[in-house]
Each structure stands twice: as structure tokens, then as C-alpha cells.
Design an enzyme around this catalytic site. Sequence first.
Site, PDB file in Angstrom:
ATOM      1  N   GLU A  22       0.836  -1.216   0.000  1.00  0.00           N
ATOM      2  CA  GLU A  22       0.000   0.000   0.000  1.00  0.00           C
ATOM      3  C   GLU A  22       0.867   1.261   0.000  1.00  0.00           C
ATOM      4  O   GLU A  22       0.589   2.216  -0.711  1.00  0.00           O
ATOM      5  CB  GLU A  22      -0.932   0.013   1.219  1.00  0.00           C
TER       6      GLU A  22
ATOM      7  N   TYR B  78      -6.878   5.991   4.478  1.00  0.00           N
ATOM      8  CA  TYR B  78      -7.044   5.099   3.328  1.00  0.00           C
ATOM      9  C   TYR B  78      -6.196   3.830   3.499  1.00  0.00           C
ATOM     10  O   TYR B  78      -6.680   2.703   3.353  1.00  0.00           O
ATOM     11  CB  TYR B  78      -6.664   5.822   2.024  1.00  0.00           C
TER      12      TYR B  78
ATOM     13  N   ASP C  19     -12.584   5.759  -3.000  1.00  0.00           N
ATOM     14  CA  ASP C  19     -11.546   6.540  -3.671  1.00  0.00           C
ATOM     15  C   ASP C  19     -12.124   7.060  -4.992  1.00  0.00           C
ATOM     16  O   ASP C  19     -13.310   6.896  -5.263  1.00  0.00           O
ATOM     17  CB  ASP C  19     -10.261   5.715  -3.856  1.00  0.00           C
TER      18      ASP C  19
ATOM     19  N   CYS D 113     -14.848   0.277 -15.399  1.00  0.00           N
ATOM     20  CA  CYS D 113     -15.466   1.595 -15.319  1.00  0.00           C
ATOM     21  C   CYS D 113     -14.419   2.687 -15.184  1.00  0.00           C
ATOM     22  O   CYS D 113     -14.516   3.573 -14.358  1.00  0.00           O
ATOM     23  CB  CYS D 113     -16.442   1.623 -14.143  1.00  0.00           C
TER      24      CYS D 113
HETATM   25  S1  SF4 Z   1     -22.088  -0.681 -16.962  1.00  0.00           S
HETATM   26 FE1  SF4 Z   1     -20.361   0.587 -17.632  1.00  0.00          FE
HETATM   27  S2  SF4 Z   1     -20.708   2.564 -16.693  1.00  0.00           S
HETATM   28 FE2  SF4 Z   1     -21.999   1.100 -15.604  1.00  0.00          FE
HETATM   29  S3  SF4 Z   1     -20.775   0.425 -13.854  1.00  0.00           S
HETATM   30 FE3  SF4 Z   1     -20.405  -1.004 -15.514  1.00  0.00          FE
HETATM   31  S4  SF4 Z   1     -18.565  -0.237 -16.565  1.00  0.00           S
HETATM   32 FE4  SF4 Z   1     -19.389   1.445 -15.304  1.00  0.00          FE
END
Ligand code: SF4
Length: 310
Positions: free
Chosen positions: A51, A136, A154, A202
Site C-alpha cells: 500500500e 485510506y 476513492d 469503469c
Molecule cells: S455498466 Fe459501464 S458505466 Fe456502468 S458500472 Fe459497468 S462499466 Fe461502469
Amino acid sequence: MSDSGRQAASGLPDDETVEAIQRGLIEWYEADHRAYPWRETDDPYEILVSEIMSQQTQLDRVVEAWADFLEEWPTAEALATAPRGEVVAFWSDHSLGYNNRAKYLHEAATQIVEEYDGAFPETPAALQELMGVGPYTANAVASFAFNNGDAVVDTNVKRVLYRAFDIPDDDAAFETAASDLMPAGRSRVWNNAIMELGGVACGKTPRCDEAGCPWREWCHAYETGDFTAPDVPTQPSFDGSRRQFRGRVIRLLGEHDEMALDTLGHRIRVDYTPDGEHGREWLRGLLSDLSDDGLVAVDERDEGTVARLE
Ligand code: SF4
């Protein structure tokens, strides 16, 4: 407040849906994730070292430095007895950022030996007593070593929560949603999984379909096509060849008897916006090509356009 009341207050769906969301993410993470060696251990010292090193250095580069460090000083006791200059020299030689972090790590090891009798404290609050260990890092060690942490919040986690559940850009709202979403007593796997989701699916440019995001069926951004986030102020741009989109249309239509135009659009590309550049007009063009090739049929109905496999 009841569980469902709390979840409604935090902007999350009902209990049953939250359970499906939790299961989906954990299964997705356990099926495949980046294999960092510190994810394979529950030794608090080894986790603390990883970490502290990752605070300023890319994870791929930390892998080698972490292994070298542990070979040199395999335990808190070994580190505590090392001359501080040697630890600082190691830090510089491996380009790990501020040397102060090496000094603090050495000091923390000394505390463990002298004040804690060689045993790490196990709660986020107690771990913060260690030199150089902020909230953290303390929570990460409590989670990954002792499965005893709080939900991590985060930048990656905020982005995911904002997009998936439309949580407002507000620290208290993120804290509440993150902690209500975490399954009780599972901080080790959960915090790893949600950070992995923010890292590989994401990211600033989301890879919803490519990464097989387990939250697509509940995700607000996936449904609306708006992928902005607190750290992504304008709509991200996406790559994707026509051939890939044709493939996705065929695959999706193979899974459904028929699909409405916009539903199909949102499912095949993350930046689909009905009236935008990659919207209905673009999708009609793609479907028309597939129809010319005899693969897809497009029906114009009163309630709207519907596509199905030919
Ligand atoms: S569907 Fe796409 S925008 Fe929604 S959480 Fe999953 S990766 Fe993120």
C-alpha cells in the site's frame, strides 16, 4: 432505520436488488482479476508495504520492488532492525517516490515491534496510530489483512457509484452509498472487487461490454448513455469498429426475440445517445446493412422500430 430505509436514503435499489448487485460483482471479480501478488496474501506487513509503495508508483512497477523489499526485509522485525539509511537507499534505487515514506515505514515497523509486541492492530482506527498510515491505508490493511475494513471510497469507487446508481457528487453521499452497498463482513473481497471494477471496466473511458461489467442491467449510465462522472466532466470518446458493432447486434439479437431500437443502441455502445452522433440514425444505417446482408429484419411499428434476427 431498517436496511431498506437506509438503502433508499443512500440512493441504492431495494435489498433484493442490492444482493444481486453484490453477488454479481463478487462473482465477476473471482472469475478473473489482475493477479497482483499482494492480493494472494493476508500478511498485514506485506500488505502495508504494498500500500505504501502504491501511493506514488504504478502498480505494475510496484510488483518487482515489493518482491525485492520483502526478500531483503521479510518481516516487520527484520525491517525494524535494519539501518534506516539502507531502507531509504532501497526506496531511491527503486524510484518509489518520497523518501519520507521509507522512513515512516521503518518507523511503523519499529512501533509494531516495540509497542505492539510484533502483532499488527486490526481495526482501521488502531492502524492509523502507525507512523505514516492515513485513513485510506489503514482501511486497506484492515480489509485485505483482517477482512475488517470499511468500504473504500476513492476516485475510482466514486466514479462507479456516480455512474451506476446516480449517486450525487458529494462525499457524504458516496460514503453512505459505498458502505450500504458493501456486504457485511466481506471487506477483503468487496474492496478489491469494486476497485477492480473502477480500474478495468469503469475507467474514465468505460469498457462496459468488453470487460463484461456485472452491473450493466442496473447501471444508470449504461441505460442513459451519459458516462460523465466527477472526474470525467465531458462525455468520454469510445473506439469501436463497424464490424465489432455488427457482431454485437447479432449476438444480442440472438439472445432476445426482438429489441427496440434504443434498447439495442444502449446495449451495443456505451456512448449511444438517441439523437447524437452515435444514435438512432447511425444505428438504422448499421441495421440496414445487416438487413441487406439478410441477417436482420427491421419492423416499423406504431410503438417504434424493432429489430430481430432474420
Ligand atoms: S455498466 Fe459501464 S458505466 Fe456502468 S458500472 Fe459497468 S462499466 Fe461502469
